[in-house]
Design a protein around this motif. Structure first.
Motif, PDB file in Angstrom:
ATOM      1  N   SER A 191       0.691  -1.250  -0.275  1.00 52.17           N
ATOM      2  CA  SER A 191       0.332   0.212  -0.120  1.00 52.17           C
ATOM      3  C   SER A 191       1.278   1.295   0.383  1.00 52.17           C
ATOM      4  N   GLN A 192       2.175   1.384  -0.158  1.00 56.54           N
ATOM      5  CA  GLN A 192       2.866   2.156   0.157  1.00 56.54           C
ATOM      6  C   GLN A 192       2.956   2.817  -1.174  1.00 56.54           C
ATOM      7  N   SER A 193       2.461   4.343  -1.414  1.00 60.37           N
ATOM      8  CA  SER A 193       3.149   4.928  -3.078  1.00 60.37           C
ATOM      9  C   SER A 193       4.421   4.972  -3.486  1.00 60.37           C
ATOM     10  N   PRO A 194       4.403   4.028  -4.907  1.00 56.48           N
ATOM     11  CA  PRO A 194       5.570   4.183  -5.166  1.00 56.48           C
ATOM     12  C   PRO A 194       6.775   5.017  -5.307  1.00 56.48           C
ATOM     13  N   SER A 195       6.439   6.407  -4.760  1.00 51.54           N
ATOM     14  CA  SER A 195       7.448   7.655  -4.859  1.00 51.54           C
ATOM     15  C   SER A 195       8.471   7.244  -3.701  1.00 51.54           C
ATOM     16  N   CYS A 196       7.471   6.627  -2.959  1.00 51.00           N
ATOM     17  CA  CYS A 196       8.207   5.742  -0.950  1.00 51.00           C
ATOM     18  C   CYS A 196       9.340   4.771  -1.929  1.00 51.00           C
ATOM     19  N   LEU A 197       9.418   4.262  -2.899  1.00 56.28           N
ATOM     20  CA  LEU A 197       9.829   3.418  -2.735  1.00 56.28           C
ATOM     21  C   LEU A 197      11.307   3.395  -3.157  1.00 56.28           C
ATOM     22  N   ARG A 198      11.968   2.493  -3.299  1.00 56.77           N
ATOM     23  CA  ARG A 198      13.197   2.055  -4.268  1.00 56.77           C
ATOM     24  C   ARG A 198      14.256   1.150  -4.544  1.00 56.77           C
ATOM     25  N   ILE A 199      14.671   0.422  -6.119  1.00 57.43           N
ATOM     26  CA  ILE A 199      14.599  -1.182  -5.879  1.00 57.43           C
ATOM     27  C   ILE A 199      16.106  -1.071  -6.371  1.00 57.43           C
ATOM     28  N   MET A 200      16.771  -1.649  -5.422  1.00 54.83           N
ATOM     29  CA  MET A 200      18.743  -2.079  -5.773  1.00 54.83           C
ATOM     30  C   MET A 200      18.851  -3.536  -6.015  1.00 54.83           C
ATOM     31  N   PRO A 201      20.448  -3.860  -6.398  1.00 58.24           N
ATOM     32  CA  PRO A 201      21.432  -5.098  -6.255  1.00 58.24           C
ATOM     33  C   PRO A 201      20.976  -5.158  -4.941  1.00 58.24           C
ATOM     34  N   TYR A 202      21.254  -6.485  -4.013  1.00 58.01           N
ATOM     35  CA  TYR A 202      21.720  -6.246  -2.801  1.00 58.01           C
ATOM     36  C   TYR A 202      22.267  -8.418  -3.053  1.00 58.01           C
ATOM     37  N   GLY A 203      24.158  -7.671  -3.138  1.00 54.59           N
ATOM     38  CA  GLY A 203      24.115  -9.095  -3.691  1.00 54.59           C
ATOM     39  C   GLY A 203      23.903  -9.184  -4.523  1.00 54.59           C
ATOM     40  N   GLU A 204      23.727 -10.626  -4.675  1.00 56.23           N
ATOM     41  CA  GLU A 204      22.897 -11.260  -6.219  1.00 56.23           C
ATOM     42  C   GLU A 204      21.324 -12.284  -4.995  1.00 56.23           C
ATOM     43  N   LEU A 205      20.994 -11.384  -4.980  1.00 54.40           N
ATOM     44  CA  LEU A 205      19.067 -10.749  -4.400  1.00 54.40           C
ATOM     45  C   LEU A 205      18.339  -9.388  -4.540  1.00 54.40           C
ATOM     46  N   VAL A 206      17.301  -9.173  -4.171  1.00 56.90           N
ATOM     47  CA  VAL A 206      16.491  -8.001  -4.375  1.00 56.90           C
ATOM     48  C   VAL A 206      16.288  -7.545  -3.113  1.00 56.90           C
ATOM     49  N   ALA A 207      17.193  -5.924  -2.929  1.00 59.89           N
ATOM     50  CA  ALA A 207      16.268  -5.224  -2.177  1.00 59.89           C
ATOM     51  C   ALA A 207      15.149  -4.392  -2.020  1.00 59.89           C
ATOM     52  N   LEU A 218      13.770  -0.264  -0.550  1.00 61.72           N
ATOM     53  CA  LEU A 218      13.944   0.412   0.349  1.00 61.72           C
ATOM     54  C   LEU A 218      12.840   1.322   0.731  1.00 61.72           C
ATOM     55  N   CYS A 219      11.904   1.476   1.506  1.00 62.98           N
ATOM     56  CA  CYS A 219      10.800   2.061   1.788  1.00 62.98           C
ATOM     57  C   CYS A 219      11.260   3.661   2.695  1.00 62.98           C
ATOM     58  N   TYR A 220      10.766   4.683   2.107  1.00 62.81           N
ATOM     59  CA  TYR A 220      11.052   5.929   2.736  1.00 62.81           C
ATOM     60  C   TYR A 220       9.801   6.028   3.060  1.00 62.81           C
ATOM     61  N   GLY A 221       8.699   5.607   3.915  1.00 67.20           N
ATOM     62  CA  GLY A 221       7.263   5.536   4.329  1.00 67.20           C
ATOM     63  C   GLY A 221       7.644   6.333   5.722  1.00 67.20           C
ATOM     64  N   GLN A 222       9.281   6.883   6.301  1.00 70.82           N
ATOM     65  CA  GLN A 222       9.012   7.450   7.447  1.00 70.82           C
ATOM     66  C   GLN A 222       9.881   8.492   7.137  1.00 70.82           C
ATOM     67  N   LEU A 223      10.199   8.625   6.265  1.00 69.82           N
ATOM     68  CA  LEU A 223      11.353   9.689   6.207  1.00 69.82           C
ATOM     69  C   LEU A 223      11.458  10.870   6.841  1.00 69.82           C
ATOM     70  N   GLU A 224      10.236  11.290   6.969  1.00 72.49           N
ATOM     71  CA  GLU A 224      10.419  12.912   7.248  1.00 72.49           C
ATOM     72  C   GLU A 224      10.296  12.724   9.705  1.00 72.49           C
ATOM     73  N   GLU A 225      10.598  10.814   9.519  1.00 73.67           N
ATOM     74  CA  GLU A 225      10.558  10.534  10.862  1.00 73.67           C
ATOM     75  C   GLU A 225      12.032  10.432  10.544  1.00 73.67           C
ATOM     76  N   GLY A 226      13.029  10.947   9.391  1.00 72.33           N
ATOM     77  CA  GLY A 226      14.410  10.170   9.706  1.00 72.33           C
ATOM     78  C   GLY A 226      14.942   9.071   9.217  1.00 72.33           C
ATOM     79  N   SER A 227      14.042   7.685   8.813  1.00 71.72           N
ATOM     80  CA  SER A 227      14.496   7.475   9.448  1.00 71.72           C
ATOM     81  C   SER A 227      13.615   6.268   7.540  1.00 71.72           C
ATOM     82  N   CYS A 228      14.369   4.631   7.320  1.00 68.30           N
ATOM     83  CA  CYS A 228      13.854   4.352   6.248  1.00 68.30           C
ATOM     84  C   CYS A 228      13.921   2.391   7.272  1.00 68.30           C
ATOM     85  N   CYS A 229      13.448   1.498   5.838  1.00 65.83           N
ATOM     86  CA  CYS A 229      13.314   0.043   6.487  1.00 65.83           C
ATOM     87  C   CYS A 229      14.286  -0.241   5.207  1.00 65.83           C
ATOM     88  N   ILE A 230      14.877  -1.208   4.995  1.00 65.74           N
ATOM     89  CA  ILE A 230      15.374  -2.042   4.003  1.00 65.74           C
ATOM     90  C   ILE A 230      14.545  -3.184   4.568  1.00 65.74           C
TER      91      ILE A 230
END
Length: 509
Positions: free
Chosen positions: A396-412, A414-426
């Motif tokens: 349910s997160q907006s795509p503008s709050c999400l980012r995809i990145m390689p994590y070695g040979e895996l997919v990661a 990132l969610c900036y849904g709480q960026l206004e609070e200075g935090s994100c999760c992986i």
């Protein structure tokens, strides 16, 4: 047993080259895997009987050369005398200063009775000795023999690209070997498992340009780096990196003369590709997404170009067209869009090339009174689109709050849904393709004001862009929750970092 591969030179002269600085006038004569615990006395004892002429007596002297500056893709070297055990240990263990394959020049102080002569180059005898640390084997051949191609390839494949480029000038045999497709593939596979490079992009306001820095090593960030000279000549704001694969960077220029550039920065070669011919001649270009990767079996590079026409989107038809470019054909062709009923977030069109497929953040426009975020894939082997589900907590997160990145040979993700609070999760998909394997890896809540997450380091640290008068690039240890300033700053949000593999891959349209 840990060891360092070392190139040894003897039988020639040292030079002070105007461009290279400290250099040699001969190709390497020996290649050794030197154990980290070896002493200088042991090294001398091993080399002396192998390289000195019969009846000669003396003491060996060693000088290493190390890169101390790189400017406009030209590396300069300085001599590093190896006078004692401490300097020898520094050479073997300090990878942040010395390259992954050090180069050592051997000289000899001759002794005749009580008289000791001044240092001079070793007079190389009739034997050409190569020691290769494979199963403890020692290979010995005479100068009149040809080194077997298989053995030469095993020696050269361990060397960095910069050395191999120089060695193409040694002789026709070496040039033919180093530039052969089989050796390039072998070298690439070696580099994928033995390199720890990070490509950093930053914008400098004073110089009004982007800088591309290849950071080597993992002990101290940025102690050893090479500045890459971009093939672009357009003004700021028209170019961006799409992705990198097998040592090639894909960059797009959307200026008045739009084009795509594929660039191998280490061999300093690039090729310009045209945009798909189906694009309208009118400006500006329609909204599009570009993906870059390689075929999983042929290893040919491929590009997928996805166009979103406004009129088609309003009618529920998206994308308007998809075109594919392959190295083998050297041309664009249209492909079916079956399995692609979703919309890739163009404002966040960063990609992750993992497991032979390009991954993007996307969303389902057909959802009524809501938003469903997901991951869109394009498989380079089957040349087909498919969908990968997000972690349930992120759907349910907006795509503008999400980012995809390689994590070695895996997919990661990132969610900036709480960026206004200075935090994100992986979040990381620990088993590729299995939606149930999504797991939250970290919550990132550093001291200071977090602007965005930039990338991962191989040692587990996370690169963050921190806000202030300038964007500051920092390393964040997720275990100790400590933040370390790298010393790099940017005047805008132009920070980007990605794992980068050195390669000899030749760019051919």
């Amino acid at each position: 047993m840990e060891a360092v591969s070392v190139l040894f030179y003897w039988g020639g002269n040292t030079l002070q080259d105007p461009e290279e600085g400290f250099s040699y006038d001969i190709p390497p004569k020996g290649f050794y895997d030197v154990p980290l615990h070896m002493s200088l006395v042991e090294l001398e004892s091993m080399l002396l009987p192998k390289v000195a002429s019969t009846g000669e007596a003396g003491q060996l002297r060693f000088t290493c050369r190390f890169p101390f500056r790189n400017w406009q893709n030209v590396t300069k070297y300085r001599p590093f005398p190896i006078n004692d055990e401490e300097s020898f240990s520094t050479l073997l263990r300090n990878r942040s200063i010395f390259p992954s394959c050090p180069e050592i020049y051997v000289q000899m102080e001759y002794t005749y009775g009580e008289e000791q002569m001044m240092p001079s180059p070793i007079l190389f005898g009739i034997q050409f000795v190569i020691y290769l640390g494979i199963s403890g084997t020692i290979f010995k051949r005479t100068m009149s023999d040809n080194i077997p191609t298989e053995l030469l390839a095993e020696i050269l494949v361990r060397l960095p690209v910069e050395s191999l480029i120089r060695f193409t000038s040694v002789c026709k045999t070496w040039n033919s070997l180093i530039t052969s497709p089989s050796f390039i593939a072998k070298h690439l596979n070696h580099c994928k498992t033995n390199t720890e490079n990070l490509l950093l992009t930053t914008y400098t306001f004073i110089e009004n340009r982007e800088r591309y820095l290849l950071c080597r090593g993992n002990e101290k960030f940025g102690d050893e780096f090479t500045e890459l000279e971009s093939p672009f000549s357009t003004s700021l704001g028209h170019k961006r990196i799409v992705g990198n694969c097998n040592g090639l960077l894909c960059m797009v220029d959307t200026s008045l003369s739009p084009c795509i550039i594929l660039w191998n920065p280490l061999i300093r070669k690039s090729v310009t590709l045209p945009m798909p011919p189906s694009l309208p001649d009118s400006k500006p270009l329609p909204p599009f997404v570009l993906g870059f990767g390689a075929h999983p079996t042929t290893h040919e590079y491929m590009l997928v170009f996805i166009v979103y026409e406004k009129a088609d989107i309003e009618l529920g038809k998206f994308p308007s067209k998809v075109e594919l470019y392959t190295q083998g054909t050297g041309s664009w062709r249209s492909i079916a869009t079956v399995g692609h009923p979703h919309h890739i977030a163009r404002f966040n069109c960063l990609q992750a090339f993992v497991n032979g497929a390009i991954h993007w953040i996307a969303f389902d426009r057909r959802v009524v009174n809501g938003l469903t975020s997901l991951i869109m894939l394009f498989n380079m082997g089957s040349q087909a689109f498919s969908v990968m589900m997000m972690p349930a907590a992120l759907v349910s997160q907006s795509p503008s709050c999400l980012r995809i990145m390689p994590y070695g040979e895996l997919v990661a993700v990132l969610c900036y849904g709480q960026l206004e609070e200075g935090s994100c999760c992986i979040w990381v998909m620990k088993e590729y393709g299995v939606a149930e394997s999504w797991a939250k890896l970290y919550n990132i809540n550093p001291p200071g004001v977090l602007y965005q997450m930039v990338g991962f380091r191989k040692n587990g640290e996370v690169l963050l862009s921190m806000s202030g008068n300038h964007r500051r690039l920092c390393c964040y240890d997720c275990e100790t929750k400590t933040l370390t300033n790298t010393g790099y700053t940017s005047s805008s949000d132009a920070f980007a970092a990605d794992a980068f593999v050195e390669s000899l891959v030749l760019v051919k349209p």
